[in-house]
Design an enzyme around this catalytic site. Structure first.
Site, PDB file in Angstrom:
ATOM      1  N   LYS A 583      34.970  33.227   3.180  1.00 27.05           N
ATOM      2  CA  LYS A 583      36.350  32.934   2.769  1.00 27.05           C
ATOM      3  C   LYS A 583      37.195  34.185   2.543  1.00 27.05           C
ATOM      4  O   LYS A 583      38.412  34.092   2.351  1.00 27.05           O
ATOM      5  CB  LYS A 583      36.357  32.119   1.466  1.00 27.05           C
ATOM      6  CG  LYS A 583      35.607  30.819   1.514  1.00 27.05           C
ATOM      7  CD  LYS A 583      35.578  30.165   0.149  1.00 27.05           C
ATOM      8  CE  LYS A 583      34.606  29.002   0.113  1.00 27.05           C
ATOM      9  NZ  LYS A 583      33.195  29.441   0.223  1.00 27.05           N
ATOM     10  N   GLU A 610      37.343  26.552   9.312  1.00 26.03           N
ATOM     11  CA  GLU A 610      37.359  25.217   8.724  1.00 26.03           C
ATOM     12  C   GLU A 610      36.435  25.103   7.525  1.00 26.03           C
ATOM     13  O   GLU A 610      36.762  24.485   6.512  1.00 26.03           O
ATOM     14  CB  GLU A 610      36.959  24.188   9.788  1.00 26.03           C
ATOM     15  CG  GLU A 610      36.987  22.748   9.318  1.00 26.03           C
ATOM     16  CD  GLU A 610      38.384  22.223   9.032  1.00 26.03           C
ATOM     17  OE1 GLU A 610      38.737  22.163   7.830  1.00 26.03           O
ATOM     18  OE2 GLU A 610      39.115  21.906   9.982  1.00 26.03           O
ATOM     19  N   VAL A 613      36.894  25.675   3.366  1.00 27.57           N
ATOM     20  CA  VAL A 613      37.434  24.760   2.355  1.00 27.57           C
ATOM     21  C   VAL A 613      36.515  23.586   2.057  1.00 27.57           C
ATOM     22  O   VAL A 613      36.148  23.346   0.914  1.00 27.57           O
ATOM     23  CB  VAL A 613      38.827  24.242   2.778  1.00 27.57           C
ATOM     24  CG1 VAL A 613      39.335  23.177   1.810  1.00 27.57           C
ATOM     25  CG2 VAL A 613      39.814  25.406   2.836  1.00 27.57           C
ATOM     26  N   ALA A 615      33.378  22.552   3.715  1.00 32.34           N
ATOM     27  CA  ALA A 615      32.125  22.508   4.483  1.00 32.34           C
ATOM     28  C   ALA A 615      32.415  21.879   5.846  1.00 32.34           C
ATOM     29  O   ALA A 615      33.181  22.439   6.627  1.00 32.34           O
ATOM     30  CB  ALA A 615      31.032  21.774   3.723  1.00 32.34           C
ATOM     31  N   LEU A 617      34.058  19.007   6.389  1.00 34.47           N
ATOM     32  CA  LEU A 617      35.210  18.099   6.382  1.00 34.47           C
ATOM     33  C   LEU A 617      36.380  18.674   7.197  1.00 34.47           C
ATOM     34  O   LEU A 617      36.657  19.875   7.110  1.00 34.47           O
ATOM     35  CB  LEU A 617      35.687  17.845   4.941  1.00 34.47           C
ATOM     36  CG  LEU A 617      34.714  17.114   4.015  1.00 34.47           C
ATOM     37  CD1 LEU A 617      35.318  16.983   2.631  1.00 34.47           C
ATOM     38  CD2 LEU A 617      34.377  15.731   4.579  1.00 34.47           C
ATOM     39  N   GLU A 671      25.996  29.154  -4.856  1.00 37.03           N
ATOM     40  CA  GLU A 671      25.790  30.524  -4.392  1.00 37.03           C
ATOM     41  C   GLU A 671      24.559  31.094  -5.104  1.00 37.03           C
ATOM     42  O   GLU A 671      24.140  30.563  -6.141  1.00 37.03           O
ATOM     43  CB  GLU A 671      27.022  31.378  -4.717  1.00 37.03           C
ATOM     44  CG  GLU A 671      28.300  30.945  -4.025  1.00 37.03           C
ATOM     45  CD  GLU A 671      28.310  31.248  -2.536  1.00 37.03           C
ATOM     46  OE1 GLU A 671      27.440  32.028  -2.071  1.00 37.03           O
ATOM     47  OE2 GLU A 671      29.160  30.682  -1.831  1.00 37.03           O
ATOM     48  N   ASP A 682      36.005  30.556  -6.329  1.00 40.33           N
ATOM     49  CA  ASP A 682      35.794  29.949  -5.019  1.00 40.33           C
ATOM     50  C   ASP A 682      36.810  28.837  -4.754  1.00 40.33           C
ATOM     51  O   ASP A 682      37.383  28.735  -3.664  1.00 40.33           O
ATOM     52  CB  ASP A 682      34.362  29.393  -4.953  1.00 40.33           C
ATOM     53  CG  ASP A 682      33.950  29.040  -3.543  1.00 40.33           C
ATOM     54  OD1 ASP A 682      34.037  29.920  -2.668  1.00 40.33           O
ATOM     55  OD2 ASP A 682      33.551  27.881  -3.306  1.00 40.33           O
ATOM     56  N   LYS A 686      39.987  28.473  -1.995  1.00 42.20           N
ATOM     57  CA  LYS A 686      40.141  27.323  -1.102  1.00 42.20           C
ATOM     58  C   LYS A 686      41.559  26.750  -1.159  1.00 42.20           C
ATOM     59  O   LYS A 686      42.152  26.456  -0.117  1.00 42.20           O
ATOM     60  CB  LYS A 686      39.118  26.247  -1.466  1.00 42.20           C
ATOM     61  CG  LYS A 686      37.676  26.635  -1.130  1.00 42.20           C
ATOM     62  CD  LYS A 686      36.687  25.557  -1.551  1.00 42.20           C
ATOM     63  CE  LYS A 686      35.259  25.945  -1.167  1.00 42.20           C
ATOM     64  NZ  LYS A 686      34.274  24.906  -1.558  1.00 42.20           N
ATOM     65  N   GLY A 800      26.239  21.907   0.783  1.00 42.10           N
ATOM     66  CA  GLY A 800      24.936  21.710   1.406  1.00 42.10           C
ATOM     67  C   GLY A 800      24.849  22.465   2.719  1.00 42.10           C
ATOM     68  O   GLY A 800      25.809  22.511   3.496  1.00 42.10           O
TER      69      GLY A 800
END
Length: 816
Positions: A583, A610, A613, A615, A617, A671, A682, A686, A800
């Site tokens: 990121k 992508e 933000v 994973a 999605l 993490e 984090d 995002k 995940g």
């Protein structure tokens, strides 16, 4: 009658010559044949090097001569029975003594003229053809050795003599009328002038010798026997998927051979082309292979008629010379003057281009001629240069010409666009373009270092459209990285068969080691790649990727390192696509973020992130689609941390906060240092990325971050952090109970509205879209001009290794 020509590799040694013998016997059983042979492989170079050494008073010429003599003596011993060797061994020794006399004379004078160079070079063909003729005679074949240098007459332009075709044709016809042998063998490459001095026809001139004889006798066919099975769609040393060309027109073959297809020598086509004689290129080592037919009378299938391009050719070691100035505009004779001064210096112009403004003329020549060309042009235009009408000639070296060749390109729109788009998308800059009115050839001049890449991308575009090769460079092989690599190996067969995409993992790197393999790292190699990898750094990894310069390259960053994004810009400038799970780049200073986005756009490549933000999605993609379609995002409300959602969904006061967090870490949702998740940094990154993608120039420092961790928990090691969590259990339980008593739950949310963003722990009521969010799920709620009353909601797993890897995988496919 057929004419057979065998190149240097075909007669390199006794084993190869036995193959040649079989071919000659087979062909001569059906037709009368004339066989033209080159010198043994490497001998012509040795002869010339020896002469040059002698002219420089370098005694190594004696060693080269010894090597030449031994090579030919050994050949005689292996091909001729002992009882019949004596005269041929003496023949070889006599000619080697003659060469030594010439070398000694050069050594004394310290001078090597072109006339003497031709004389010395001629011995290679004299010796090879004589030995092969003796072998066939010993095998009781009706064979005669012919001194073709006495028949082919030229001017006295030594080293590249011009043929007198009328006289030559008469000589050949008279000779063949007087000698009716079934097999006639002669040397290629060599001829003589009207004073009977030996001349040569230029490098590759043995093909020319064969073509001259074929034209003189109106041969049924000219066969060129070499070490490849005909002409190829591209140089197989550059394009591993190059294919043999079954049939090709004379004009196409001329174009391909001129621009570097070295199977045949360009002038050799012309004599047989004029007489409409079929030319076949065949492989000495695979004589049953069909090879390539060059003819006016082609049996082209309907499918082949649709093939726009027949081959891709390239020529290296090219220089561009540009003459420009306002004094050239509208002035007749400028081009003539330029070409005349180059002609006077015997400099061959390979390619010419001039803009309609007439302000400049650019020519391509061989790099070896640059100094002579520069001096000649500047001298010829010295008056114009002094009066500032033109500028001194400018020079660019280190270039290569790549050409598309095909009869079917004529009057077909879109071929040039396809070519230029293909090169541009791979970061290959075109310096100059040329196309003749015949439309058989489109040539571009590019950097030499891009030649292999250019040939491959063009070959893939015009000949391998069924499969697109993608080269992946993966930086980061932790949890997510390993999952991604597993998915690539598992899915690659499906992508090849159903989407015509082949993914190659061409490079891997972690913080310690890196490895590269242009043809792809196999599953077996991946299992122990760290053991064989070399020392790594982000900069070193990027530099190696750039130096390898492979087509369709994608760099994948699956790290949290601040050092890796520093190489993004250099990669994008080389048109290497970037897929970032990291990121840091997209949430860095806004100006740097814009630089990366603009660099990708300006260099025709993609920068996808992508997974920054949600994973796997499709959050960023959805924003991009909304913006492109003219909508505007007015507010965003979201739960963007699968980790925090998992923790607060599972923390109910019965287990300690520390235990729930430990479970999340064990299951791979956090993490390595969970404080990165719990601090809200984090999540702040995002929402920052989402706001920027929605078109708002937000900086990280402008985001309000309402923390919930006690300051003491942020100090020390990870182990110390877990101990402190236990000490502050009452703090976490109070947060939970305060929400519970109001019938609400805890959610760590992000919000963007009215140009401002904030993140923090919130009490969420049952009526909220954020309430029914379970496990590690994320949710993003967009309100836009079009979705003002009923918001657009994206919801699903937001953490995940498996889903994050699949999101990265989707970005890779999206970048292709």
């Amino acid at each position: 009658m057929k004419i057979l020509k065998f190149g240097g590799t075909s007669v390199a040694n006794s084993q190869n010559i036995l193959l040649v013998e079989n071919i000659i016997k087979k062909e001569s059983s059906k037709d009368r044949v004339i066989v033209i042979v080159s010198a043994l492989h490497g001998v012509t170079d040795l002869l010339i090097q020896g002469a040059e050494n002698a002219s420089e008073k370098n005694d190594s010429y004696l060693q080269k001569l010894k090597s030449i003599e031994e090579k030919h003596l050994q050949l005689v011993k292996e091909l001729i029975p002992i009882s019949e060797q004596s005269s041929l061994l003496s023949f070889v020794k006599k000619h080697c003594n003659d060469i030594e006399d010439l070398y000694n004379g050069i050594y004394v004078l310290g001078e090597l003229t072109d006339r003497i160079k031709d004389k010395i070079a001629s011995y290679g063909e004299f010796l090879s053809s004589s030995i092969i003729a003796a072998r066939l005679q010993q095998q009781k074949s009706d064979c005669l050795w012919m001194n073709s240098s006495e028949l082919i007459k030229t001017n006295s332009n030594f080293t590249n003599a011009k043929v007198n075709f009328d006289l030559t044709e008469n000589n050949i016809k008279n000779y063949l009328d007087q000698h009716q042998n079934q097999i006639i063998i002669g040397p290629g490459f060599i001829a003589s002038d009207d004073q009977n001095h030996i001349t040569t026809l230029g490098r590759g001139g043995s093909d020319y010798t064969a073509a001259i004889i074929a034209a003189a006798v109106n041969a049924e066919e000219l066969q060129i026997w070499t070490d490849v099975s005909g002409m190829m769609t591209a140089d197989p040393r550059l394009a591993s998927h190059a294919k043999p060309i079954a049939e090709i027109s004379y004009h196409e073959a001329m174009e391909l051979s001129h621009f570097g297809a070295k199977v045949i020598y360009p002038p050799s086509i012309q004599p047989v082309m004029i007489k409409n004689i079929d030319l076949t290129i065949k492989n000495t080592f695979e004589p049953e292979a069909l090879g390539t037919l060059v003819s006016h009378n082609l049996n082209i299938s309907e499918k082949e008629k649709q093939q726009l391009v027949v081959g891709i050719s390239n020529m290296g070691n090219i220089a561009l010379l540009t003459l420009e100035g306002s004094g050239m505009v509208g002035i007749p004779g400028i081009s003539a003057k330029l070409f005349q001064c180059l002609s006077n210096e015997r400099i061959n112009v390979i390619l010419i281009t001039q803009g309609s403004s007439e302000h400049s003329i650019t020519i391509a020549i061989h790099e070896k001629d640059v100094l002579a060309a520069e001096n000649a042009i500047n001298f010829s235009f010295s008056d114009d240069i002094e009066l500032k009408r033109v500028a001194p000639v400018t020079i660019e070296t280190g270039l290569s010409i790549v050409a598309l060749v095909g009869e079917n390109m004529k009057s077909r729109s879109g071929v040039s666009a396809k070519m230029f788009s293909c090169l541009g998308n791979n970061g290959i800059n075109i310096r100059t373009i040329a196309q003749g009115s015949s439309e058989r050839n489109i040539s571009v001049v590019i950097s030499e270092k891009d030649a292999k890449k250019a040939v491959n991308v063009l070959h893939e575009e015009f000949f391998e459209s069924e499969i697109k090769q993608i080269h992946l460079y993966i930086c980061g092989t932790g949890n997510v990285g390993n999952k991604l690599i597993e998915q690539i190996y598992e899915q690659n067969k499906y992508l090849r068969e159903n989407h015509l995409i082949n993914l190659r993992i061409a490079g891997l790197s972690n913080s310690r080691k890196m490895i590269f393999a242009d043809t792809g790292i196999s599953k077996n190699e991946y299992s122990n790649w760290i053991e064989i990898g070399k020392e790594a750094s982000p900069k070193g990894f990027a530099e190696e990727i750039i130096s390898r310069n492979l087509r369709n390259s994608v760099f994948v960053d699956i790290t949290a390192s601040a050092a890796v994004p520093e190489v993004y810009e250099s990669l994008l400038k080389r048109s290497i696509d970037i897929v970032a799970c990291n990121k840091i780049a997209a949430s860095s200073d806004f100006e740097q973020y814009k630089i990366l986005k603009n660099t990708a756009r300006n260099h025709n490549c993609s920068f996808h992130f992508e997974t920054n933000v949600g994973a796997g999605l499709p959050v960023i993609g959805t924003i991009n689609d909304l913006i492109k379609s003219g909508d505007k995002v007015t507010s965003i409300e979201a739960v963007l941390s699968g980790t925090l959602n998992f923790v607060f969904n599972n923390y109910d006061g019965n287990r300690t906060f520390s235990e729930v967090l430990a479970q999340a870490q064990k299951e791979g949702y956090t993490e390595p240092d969970p404080r990165l998740d719990l601090s809200g940094t984090d999540v702040a990154r995002k929402i920052l990325i989402l706001a920027r993608e929605a078109g708002y120039p937000l900086q990280f420092e402008e985001i309000e971050n309402i923390g919930f961790l006690p300051e003491a928990c942020m100090q020390g090691s990870v182990e110390h952090f877990y101990e402190k969590l236990t000490d502050y259990e009452d703090h976490f339980k109070t947060l939970f109970l305060n929400a519970k008593k109001d019938g609400k739950i805890l959610k760590y949310t992000a919000e963007f509205k009215d140009g401002k963003a904030k993140v923090g722990l919130q009490h969420v009521a049952p009526g909220s879209d954020l309430f029914h969010l379970y496990g590690k799920d994320n949710i993003v709620i967009f309100k836009t001009l079009r979705y003002s009353e009923q918001p657009l909601v994206i919801k699903g797993a937001g953490a995940g290794a498996e889903v994050t890897a699949s999101g990265i995988f989707a970005d890779i496919i999206r970048s292709i």
